[in-house]
Write an enzyme that holds these catalytic residues in place. Structure first.
Site, PDB file in Angstrom:
ATOM      1  N   ARG A   1      -6.148   1.186   3.940  1.00  0.00           N
ATOM      2  CA  ARG A   1      -5.001   1.628   3.145  1.00  0.00           C
ATOM      3  C   ARG A   1      -4.623   0.612   2.071  1.00  0.00           C
ATOM      4  O   ARG A   1      -4.173   0.986   0.990  1.00  0.00           O
ATOM      5  CB  ARG A   1      -3.803   1.940   4.048  1.00  0.00           C
TER       6      ARG A   1
ATOM      7  N   HIS B   1       0.823  -1.214   0.000  1.00  0.00           N
ATOM      8  CA  HIS B   1       0.000   0.000   0.000  1.00  0.00           C
ATOM      9  C   HIS B   1       0.854   1.259   0.000  1.00  0.00           C
ATOM     10  O   HIS B   1       1.996   1.282   0.455  1.00  0.00           O
ATOM     11  CB  HIS B   1      -0.950   0.008   1.203  1.00  0.00           C
TER      12      HIS B   1
ATOM     13  N   LYS C   1       7.513   6.175  16.676  1.00  0.00           N
ATOM     14  CA  LYS C   1       8.677   5.279  16.628  1.00  0.00           C
ATOM     15  C   LYS C   1       9.915   5.896  17.264  1.00  0.00           C
ATOM     16  O   LYS C   1      10.659   5.216  17.978  1.00  0.00           O
ATOM     17  CB  LYS C   1       8.959   4.883  15.174  1.00  0.00           C
TER      18      LYS C   1
ATOM     19  N   GLN D   1      -1.347   7.835   6.563  1.00  0.00           N
ATOM     20  CA  GLN D   1      -1.192   8.992   7.444  1.00  0.00           C
ATOM     21  C   GLN D   1      -0.244   8.681   8.588  1.00  0.00           C
ATOM     22  O   GLN D   1       0.575   9.516   8.986  1.00  0.00           O
ATOM     23  CB  GLN D   1      -2.552   9.426   7.991  1.00  0.00           C
TER      24      GLN D   1
ATOM     25  N   GLN E   1       1.745   5.326   0.931  1.00  0.00           N
ATOM     26  CA  GLN E   1       1.982   5.985   2.218  1.00  0.00           C
ATOM     27  C   GLN E   1       0.656   6.250   2.941  1.00  0.00           C
ATOM     28  O   GLN E   1      -0.289   6.781   2.374  1.00  0.00           O
ATOM     29  CB  GLN E   1       2.704   7.306   1.998  1.00  0.00           C
TER      30      GLN E   1
ATOM     31  N   HIS F   1       0.381  -5.397   2.744  1.00  0.00           N
ATOM     32  CA  HIS F   1       1.221  -4.620   3.657  1.00  0.00           C
ATOM     33  C   HIS F   1       2.657  -5.146   3.667  1.00  0.00           C
ATOM     34  O   HIS F   1       2.929  -6.260   3.236  1.00  0.00           O
ATOM     35  CB  HIS F   1       0.631  -4.696   5.067  1.00  0.00           C
ATOM     36  N   GLY F   2       3.540  -4.335   4.221  1.00  0.00           N
ATOM     37  CA  GLY F   2       4.951  -4.703   4.209  1.00  0.00           C
ATOM     38  C   GLY F   2       5.231  -6.073   4.781  1.00  0.00           C
ATOM     39  O   GLY F   2       5.968  -6.868   4.185  1.00  0.00           O
TER      40      GLY F   2
ATOM     41  N   ASN G   1       2.149   6.356   8.492  1.00  0.00           N
ATOM     42  CA  ASN G   1       3.498   6.278   7.926  1.00  0.00           C
ATOM     43  C   ASN G   1       4.128   7.667   7.969  1.00  0.00           C
ATOM     44  O   ASN G   1       5.283   7.840   8.369  1.00  0.00           O
ATOM     45  CB  ASN G   1       3.475   5.802   6.481  1.00  0.00           C
TER      46      ASN G   1
ATOM     47  N   GLY H   1       0.240  -1.131  12.329  1.00  0.00           N
ATOM     48  CA  GLY H   1      -0.304  -2.474  12.484  1.00  0.00           C
ATOM     49  C   GLY H   1      -1.732  -2.582  11.987  1.00  0.00           C
ATOM     50  O   GLY H   1      -2.024  -2.311  10.833  1.00  0.00           O
TER      51      GLY H   1
ATOM     52  N   TYR I   1       1.240  -5.001  15.836  1.00  0.00           N
ATOM     53  CA  TYR I   1       2.371  -4.481  16.611  1.00  0.00           C
ATOM     54  C   TYR I   1       2.141  -4.477  18.119  1.00  0.00           C
ATOM     55  O   TYR I   1       2.940  -3.884  18.860  1.00  0.00           O
ATOM     56  CB  TYR I   1       2.752  -3.085  16.122  1.00  0.00           C
TER      57      TYR I   1
ATOM     58  N   GLU J   1      -1.645  -6.236   7.957  1.00  0.00           N
ATOM     59  CA  GLU J   1      -0.297  -5.951   8.428  1.00  0.00           C
ATOM     60  C   GLU J   1      -0.018  -6.733   9.709  1.00  0.00           C
ATOM     61  O   GLU J   1      -0.942  -7.202  10.392  1.00  0.00           O
ATOM     62  CB  GLU J   1      -0.160  -4.443   8.661  1.00  0.00           C
ATOM     63  N   ARG J   2       1.219  -6.897  10.021  1.00  0.00           N
ATOM     64  CA  ARG J   2       1.613  -7.474  11.309  1.00  0.00           C
ATOM     65  C   ARG J   2       1.002  -6.660  12.449  1.00  0.00           C
ATOM     66  O   ARG J   2       0.930  -5.436  12.397  1.00  0.00           O
ATOM     67  CB  ARG J   2       3.136  -7.436  11.401  1.00  0.00           C
TER      68      ARG J   2
END
Length: 241
Positions: free
Chosen positions: A60, A9, A98, A13, A11, A179-180, A15, A22, A90, A87-88
């Site tokens: 997203r 996906h 972060k 918000q 970028q 997702h990543g 990100n 997550g 978190y 996504e994973r």
């Protein structure tokens, strides 16, 4: 020979705000929308016409897939959503900045949580702002309270085996907008990437990764469609790049 495209996906918000996202359902930024459309243009230029698109239940990823299909002139492609492509999770890091998290817990610890293969973050406490247990999308599902990449793969692989692989084996071309980490899990599965190498695989946002497969779903070639913005694939993945 079926073709598979993995599309991370654009970028979001969070990100942009550098927060652990997550399973939180945030939307794309204007830049993320542009990345999704550009991905669709590249898909069209490659002559890729998927028989189906799989995506997660998160906005997203769904919007990235929809924008890409629209830009590619492929509005009639059926779409299948499933939480197992999310996504994973978190865990207790969900929603945190972060940089602030690294300052509080130390960069080494945060790096372990983010990049190790099998060490998850602390679990998400129940009843808080980001408790997904009451979300109707997950009703009746055994959803996690935190995940490592390993446990993300543990939920992605059964879905791949039951729903995605049969379409590819039938000769269908498939697009997955996700997702990543869910896409990283698929890359690990397809290319048998070792545990200590998969954490270094980073799929860029909005840049379609095309994988050509043989009849047994073994990769025979792989390339990013936006070559100017492509990141170097690890040697084990770069057979066709």
């Amino acid at each position: 020979m079926p073709r598979l495209i993995l599309l991370r996906h654009g970028q979001s918000q969070w990100n942009l705000e550098n927060r652990f996202t997550g399973w939180v359902d945030v939307d794309l930024t204007a830049e993320g929308e542009a990345q999704a459309r550009r991905g669709g243009e590249l898909i069209a230029e490659a002559g890729f016409k998927p028989a189906v698109m799989f995506t997660s239940v998160l906005t997203r990823a769904k919007r990235t897939g929809a924008l890409a299909l629209d830009a590619a002139g492929l509005k009639d492609v059926p779409v299948i959503e499933d939480w197992r492509l999310n996504e994973r999770h978190y865990g207790g890091l969900t929603g945190l900045d972060k940089a602030e998290t690294a300052a509080r817990h130390g960069e080494d610890q945060v790096k372990i949580w983010r990049r190790s293969y099998d060490v998850p973050p602390p679990p998400l406490a129940p009843g808080g702002e980001f408790d997904f247990g009451s979300d109707p999308r997950y009703e009746g599902k055994a959803i996690p309270d935190t995940e490592s990449l390993k446990t993300t793969l543990d939920r992605v692989q059964p879905y791949w085996d039951a729903e995605i692989a049969p379409r590819l084996k039938a000769g269908d071309d498939v697009l997955i907008a996700a997702h990543g980490n869910s896409l990283r899990a698929i890359v690990k599965l397809l290319f048998s990437v070792p545990d200590d190498q998969i954490v270094g695989v980073e799929i860029p946002t909005g840049n379609p990764l095309e994988i050509d497969l043989d009849a047994d779903l073994k990769p025979v070639a792989a390339r990013y469609l936006d070559e100017a913005r492509a990141q170097t694939l690890p040697p084990i993945v770069s057979m066709g790049a």
